[in-house]
Enzyme design. Structure first.
Site, PDB file in Angstrom:
ATOM      1  N   HIS A  72       0.847  -1.195   0.000  1.00 29.73           N
ATOM      2  CA  HIS A  72       0.000   0.000   0.000  1.00 29.73           C
ATOM      3  C   HIS A  72       0.882   1.245   0.000  1.00 29.73           C
ATOM      4  O   HIS A  72       1.776   1.368   0.827  1.00 29.73           O
ATOM      5  CB  HIS A  72      -0.881   0.047   1.252  1.00 29.73           C
ATOM      6  CG  HIS A  72      -1.987  -0.958   1.241  1.00 29.73           C
ATOM      7  ND1 HIS A  72      -3.033  -0.922   2.119  1.00 29.73           N
ATOM      8  CD2 HIS A  72      -2.223  -2.026   0.441  1.00 29.73           C
ATOM      9  CE1 HIS A  72      -3.865  -1.918   1.875  1.00 29.73           C
ATOM     10  NE2 HIS A  72      -3.381  -2.611   0.863  1.00 29.73           N
ATOM     11  N   PRO A 293      -4.225  -0.481  19.035  1.00 29.49           N
ATOM     12  CA  PRO A 293      -3.982  -0.932  17.657  1.00 29.49           C
ATOM     13  C   PRO A 293      -4.137   0.147  16.570  1.00 29.49           C
ATOM     14  O   PRO A 293      -3.821  -0.105  15.420  1.00 29.49           O
ATOM     15  CB  PRO A 293      -5.021  -2.047  17.455  1.00 29.49           C
ATOM     16  CG  PRO A 293      -6.073  -1.795  18.480  1.00 29.49           C
ATOM     17  CD  PRO A 293      -5.401  -1.135  19.631  1.00 29.49           C
ATOM     18  N   LYS A 297       1.024  -0.854  15.171  1.00 24.64           N
ATOM     19  CA  LYS A 297       2.452  -0.890  15.501  1.00 24.64           C
ATOM     20  C   LYS A 297       2.934  -2.089  16.317  1.00 24.64           C
ATOM     21  O   LYS A 297       4.144  -2.304  16.424  1.00 24.64           O
ATOM     22  CB  LYS A 297       2.816   0.376  16.296  1.00 24.64           C
ATOM     23  CG  LYS A 297       2.732   1.650  15.495  1.00 24.64           C
ATOM     24  CD  LYS A 297       3.751   1.651  14.391  1.00 24.64           C
ATOM     25  CE  LYS A 297       3.655   2.871  13.526  1.00 24.64           C
ATOM     26  NZ  LYS A 297       4.173   2.642  12.167  1.00 24.64           N
ATOM     27  N   TYR A 385       3.639   6.240  10.179  1.00 23.42           N
ATOM     28  CA  TYR A 385       2.878   5.061   9.784  1.00 23.42           C
ATOM     29  C   TYR A 385       3.760   4.030   9.071  1.00 23.42           C
ATOM     30  O   TYR A 385       3.669   2.830   9.332  1.00 23.42           O
ATOM     31  CB  TYR A 385       1.685   5.464   8.906  1.00 23.42           C
ATOM     32  CG  TYR A 385       0.602   4.420   8.887  1.00 23.42           C
ATOM     33  CD1 TYR A 385      -0.305   4.307   9.938  1.00 23.42           C
ATOM     34  CD2 TYR A 385       0.496   3.518   7.842  1.00 23.42           C
ATOM     35  CE1 TYR A 385      -1.288   3.326   9.950  1.00 23.42           C
ATOM     36  CE2 TYR A 385      -0.487   2.531   7.830  1.00 23.42           C
ATOM     37  CZ  TYR A 385      -1.370   2.444   8.896  1.00 23.42           C
ATOM     38  OH  TYR A 385      -2.338   1.464   8.899  1.00 23.42           O
TER      39      TYR A 385
HETATM   40  P1  FAD Z   1       2.534 -12.541  21.119  1.00 24.74           P
HETATM   41  O1  FAD Z   1       2.193 -12.533  19.676  1.00 24.74           O
HETATM   42  O2  FAD Z   1       1.489 -12.317  22.133  1.00 24.74           O
HETATM   43  O3  FAD Z   1       3.321 -13.880  21.418  1.00 24.74           O
HETATM   44  C1  FAD Z   1       3.594 -14.354  22.717  1.00 24.74           C
HETATM   45  C2  FAD Z   1       3.640 -15.879  22.690  1.00 24.74           C
HETATM   46  O4  FAD Z   1       4.002 -16.351  23.990  1.00 24.74           O
HETATM   47  C3  FAD Z   1       2.286 -16.485  22.362  1.00 24.74           C
HETATM   48  O5  FAD Z   1       2.426 -17.421  21.313  1.00 24.74           O
HETATM   49  C4  FAD Z   1       1.845 -17.116  23.683  1.00 24.74           C
HETATM   50  O6  FAD Z   1       1.047 -18.279  23.451  1.00 24.74           O
HETATM   51  C5  FAD Z   1       3.190 -17.458  24.318  1.00 24.74           C
HETATM   52  N1  FAD Z   1       3.143 -17.559  25.774  1.00 24.74           N
HETATM   53  C6  FAD Z   1       2.440 -16.790  26.663  1.00 24.74           C
HETATM   54  N2  FAD Z   1       2.660 -17.183  27.922  1.00 24.74           N
HETATM   55  C7  FAD Z   1       3.508 -18.239  27.856  1.00 24.74           C
HETATM   56  C8  FAD Z   1       4.082 -19.084  28.843  1.00 24.74           C
HETATM   57  N3  FAD Z   1       3.827 -18.909  30.141  1.00 24.74           N
HETATM   58  N4  FAD Z   1       4.893 -20.077  28.428  1.00 24.74           N
HETATM   59  C9  FAD Z   1       5.177 -20.246  27.102  1.00 24.74           C
HETATM   60  N5  FAD Z   1       4.645 -19.477  26.130  1.00 24.74           N
HETATM   61  C10 FAD Z   1       3.821 -18.474  26.488  1.00 24.74           C
HETATM   62  N6  FAD Z   1       0.251  -4.977  15.515  1.00 24.74           N
HETATM   63  C11 FAD Z   1       0.700  -4.429  14.352  1.00 24.74           C
HETATM   64  O7  FAD Z   1       1.912  -4.194  14.222  1.00 24.74           O
HETATM   65  N7  FAD Z   1      -0.127  -4.119  13.308  1.00 24.74           N
HETATM   66  C12 FAD Z   1      -1.453  -4.362  13.389  1.00 24.74           C
HETATM   67  O8  FAD Z   1      -2.166  -4.133  12.400  1.00 24.74           O
HETATM   68  C13 FAD Z   1      -1.987  -4.924  14.607  1.00 24.74           C
HETATM   69  N8  FAD Z   1      -3.291  -5.217  14.736  1.00 24.74           N
HETATM   70  C14 FAD Z   1      -3.728  -5.908  15.842  1.00 24.74           C
HETATM   71  C15 FAD Z   1      -5.053  -6.277  15.891  1.00 24.74           C
HETATM   72  C16 FAD Z   1      -5.520  -7.008  16.976  1.00 24.74           C
HETATM   73  C17 FAD Z   1      -6.964  -7.414  17.004  1.00 24.74           C
HETATM   74  C18 FAD Z   1      -4.620  -7.398  18.033  1.00 24.74           C
HETATM   75  C19 FAD Z   1      -5.092  -8.214  19.222  1.00 24.74           C
HETATM   76  C20 FAD Z   1      -3.291  -7.014  17.991  1.00 24.74           C
HETATM   77  C21 FAD Z   1      -2.839  -6.278  16.906  1.00 24.74           C
HETATM   78  N9  FAD Z   1      -1.511  -5.901  16.811  1.00 24.74           N
HETATM   79  C22 FAD Z   1      -1.060  -5.254  15.674  1.00 24.74           C
HETATM   80  C23 FAD Z   1      -0.563  -6.225  17.880  1.00 24.74           C
HETATM   81  C24 FAD Z   1       0.257  -7.485  17.599  1.00 24.74           C
HETATM   82  O9  FAD Z   1      -0.599  -8.566  17.299  1.00 24.74           O
HETATM   83  C25 FAD Z   1       1.137  -7.808  18.814  1.00 24.74           C
HETATM   84  O10 FAD Z   1       1.815  -6.646  19.195  1.00 24.74           O
HETATM   85  C26 FAD Z   1       2.137  -8.934  18.514  1.00 24.74           C
HETATM   86  O11 FAD Z   1       1.480 -10.175  18.485  1.00 24.74           O
HETATM   87  C27 FAD Z   1       3.267  -8.972  19.557  1.00 24.74           C
HETATM   88  O12 FAD Z   1       4.101 -10.094  19.338  1.00 24.74           O
HETATM   89  P2  FAD Z   1       4.821 -10.818  20.545  1.00 24.74           P
HETATM   90  O13 FAD Z   1       5.616 -11.916  19.912  1.00 24.74           O
HETATM   91  O14 FAD Z   1       5.509  -9.832  21.393  1.00 24.74           O
HETATM   92  O15 FAD Z   1       3.658 -11.397  21.448  1.00 24.74           O
HETATM   93  C1  PHB Z   2      -5.628  -4.942  10.585  1.00 20.97           C
HETATM   94  O1  PHB Z   2      -5.870  -5.884  11.345  1.00 20.97           O
HETATM   95  O2  PHB Z   2      -5.661  -5.064   9.332  1.00 20.97           O
HETATM   96  C2  PHB Z   2      -5.301  -3.628  11.168  1.00 20.97           C
HETATM   97  C3  PHB Z   2      -5.335  -3.464  12.542  1.00 20.97           C
HETATM   98  C4  PHB Z   2      -5.019  -2.212  13.081  1.00 20.97           C
HETATM   99  C5  PHB Z   2      -4.677  -1.173  12.244  1.00 20.97           C
HETATM  100  C6  PHB Z   2      -4.626  -1.355  10.877  1.00 20.97           C
HETATM  101  C7  PHB Z   2      -4.936  -2.588  10.336  1.00 20.97           C
HETATM  102  O3  PHB Z   2      -4.402   0.046  12.766  1.00 20.97           O
END
Ligand code: FAD
Ligand code: PHB
Length: 391
Positions: A72, A293, A297, A385
């Site tokens: 995009h 969200p 980020k 962004y």
């Molecule tokens: P997580 O993805 O939460 O991974 C942590 C892992 O640790 C998981 O697999 C979990 O099962 C595991 N775990 C937890 N506890 C334990 C334990 N005790 N023992 C072993 N394993 C464990 N971010 C963006 O950049 N762009 C977006 O568009 C965006 N949209 C989003 C929309 C939604 C609806 C949501 C909920 C989030 C969104 N985010 C977005 C945020 C993004 O999904 C998170 O910031 C990202 O997943 C962070 O990654 P992480 O690896 O730090 O944590």
């Molecule tokens: C997406 O899930 O596509 C998404 C989530 C948060 C945003 C933008 C896109 O800010």
């Protein structure tokens, strides 16, 4: 069992860290409480910053992203019934974003780790971390009911917001900075061809709405709701009716309607801990911070944290340097706070706050008018962004 870096959590942070360490010749073991299927199906983020995209490609895990991701070059802001466009490349020296689902990034990383002989242990139970302030921290867990101990040089806490590594740091070491918002997002995934090539962020008197997508066949949509919203009160027809009211514009644009594949409610908070390190435990990604969200980020910050951590670990193993490990938290926090600020600002500008009055409404419309018409305003949106440059 013995490894160099024990990684708790197979989300984007833990998997990317394991991948980067492998490329630097450093051994790691990833321990995950869920199954491989579960983490590969979990619907979450979708927007990848330019720097995240570049890193995935440079490190050999961007092949499918390049084929299937949707590039995009801009974004729409909709308010007062009209859409305004902000173009990215012309304001940022050529950068953009790619829409590619988080679970696809996770699948690509798991596949790369497995192909390289990397160790990911799924479905571990009762995981705990020990001796964090010693030179040999340990992770204890159960696999198939059998107690295991992993002795490490370092532990990376990549276990997300609800993980156990952050609460394992002794009381008083970590400061928490937090903001909880008085609203949430009701999100759906729908089988409907996107009617816009780019995302549409909408400010509406009924509340915020977002039009996003996953592919040429699947739309991702969100609408502002209350934090305790009861999903059973939201049959599909009601969701579509509300989305159409908020998103449709005077020029006749509206989202395409189709079967709802998945729905859920996501709370909104800003959360940062300082520092992100205790002894030989380093926290990264959602374990250390949460952004609302609206700025898209969270995943991108998780990736930038582990890039900094992998470089610091590489300097330690290659030349015995401990200074970069010591600076890990401060180096990450500079970027984290800028991203927190952007995410908070986007959230504040685009949502309807309880108790908001006519003054607030007009101020928000004026701000949107400004940031979508002044080159300075548009540049501020665009450069944040697509992702601020890495230091
Ligand atoms: P997580 O993805 O939460 O991974 C942590 C892992 O640790 C998981 O697999 C979990 O099962 C595991 N775990 C937890 N506890 C334990 C334990 N005790 N023992 C072993 N394993 C464990 N971010 C963006 O950049 N762009 C977006 O568009 C965006 N949209 C989003 C929309 C939604 C609806 C949501 C909920 C989030 C969104 N985010 C977005 C945020 C993004 O999904 C998170 O910031 C990202 O997943 C962070 O990654 P992480 O690896 O730090 O944590
Ligand atoms: C997406 O899930 O596509 C998404 C989530 C948060 C945003 C933008 C896109 O800010």
């Amino acid at each position: 069992m013995r490894t160099q870096v024990g990684i708790v959590g197979a989300g984007p942070a833990g998997l990317m860290l394991s991948h980067l360490l492998h490329l630097a010749g450093i051994e790691s073991v990833v321990l995950e409480c869920r199954s491989r299927q579960y983490i590969e199906d979990r619907v979450r983020a979708g927007v990848l910053e330019q720097g995240t995209v570049d890193l995935l490609i440079e490190t050999g895990v961007g092949e499918r992203l390049q084929r299937e991701g949707l590039r995009h070059d801009g974004v729409w802001f909709s308010f007062g019934g009209r859409r305004r466009h902000i173009g990215f490349p012309e304001l940022t020296g050529g950068s953009g974003i790619v829409v590619y689902a988080q679970q696809e990034v996770v699948k690509d990383l798991v596949q790369a780790r497995v192909a390289a002989g990397g160790q990911i242990v799924f479905e571990v139970e009762e995981l705990s971390v020990h001796d964090l302030d010693s030179k040999l921290p340990k992770i204890r867990y159960k696999k198939d009911g059998v107690a295991q101990e992993l002795i490490c040089d370092f532990i990376a806490g990549c276990d997300g917001f609800h993980g156990i590594t952050r609460p394992s740091v002794p009381a008083g070491v970590i400061a928490v900075y937090e903001r909880i918002y008085p609203f949430a997002w009701l999100g759906i995934l729908a089988e409907a061809a996107p009617t816009s090539d780019e995302l549409v962020y909408t400010y509406h008197e009924r509340g915020f709405a977002l039009f996003s997508m996953r592919s040429q066949q699947v739309t991702r949509l969100y609408l502002q709701c209350t934090p305790d919203e009861d999903l059973s009160q939201w049959p599909d027809d009601r969701i579509w009716e509300e989305l159409c009211k908020r998103l449709s514009t005077q020029d006749g644009w509206a989202p395409g309607v189709g079967p709802v594949l998945q729905k859920g409610v996501t709370g909104m908070r800003s959360f940062v801990i300082e520092p992100m390190q205790y002894g030989r435990l380093f926290l990264a990604g959602d374990a250390a911070h949460i952004v609302p969200p609206t700025g898209a980020k969270g995943l991108n910050l998780a990736v930038s944290d582990v890039r900094v951590l992998s470089q610091a670990l590489e300097a330690f193993y290659k030349s015995g340097r401990e200074d970069l490990l010591g600076q890990y938290s401060a180096n990450c926090l500079r970027r984290i706070w800028k991203v927190q600020r952007f995410s908070w600002w986007m959230t504040s500008m685009l949502h309807l706050f309880p108790g908001a009055d006519g003054f607030d409404h007009r101020r928000q419309l004026a701000e949107l008018d400004y940031v979508t018409s002044s080159r300075a305003g548009m540049t501020t949106v665009a450069e944040n962004y697509v992702g601020l440059p890495l230091d």
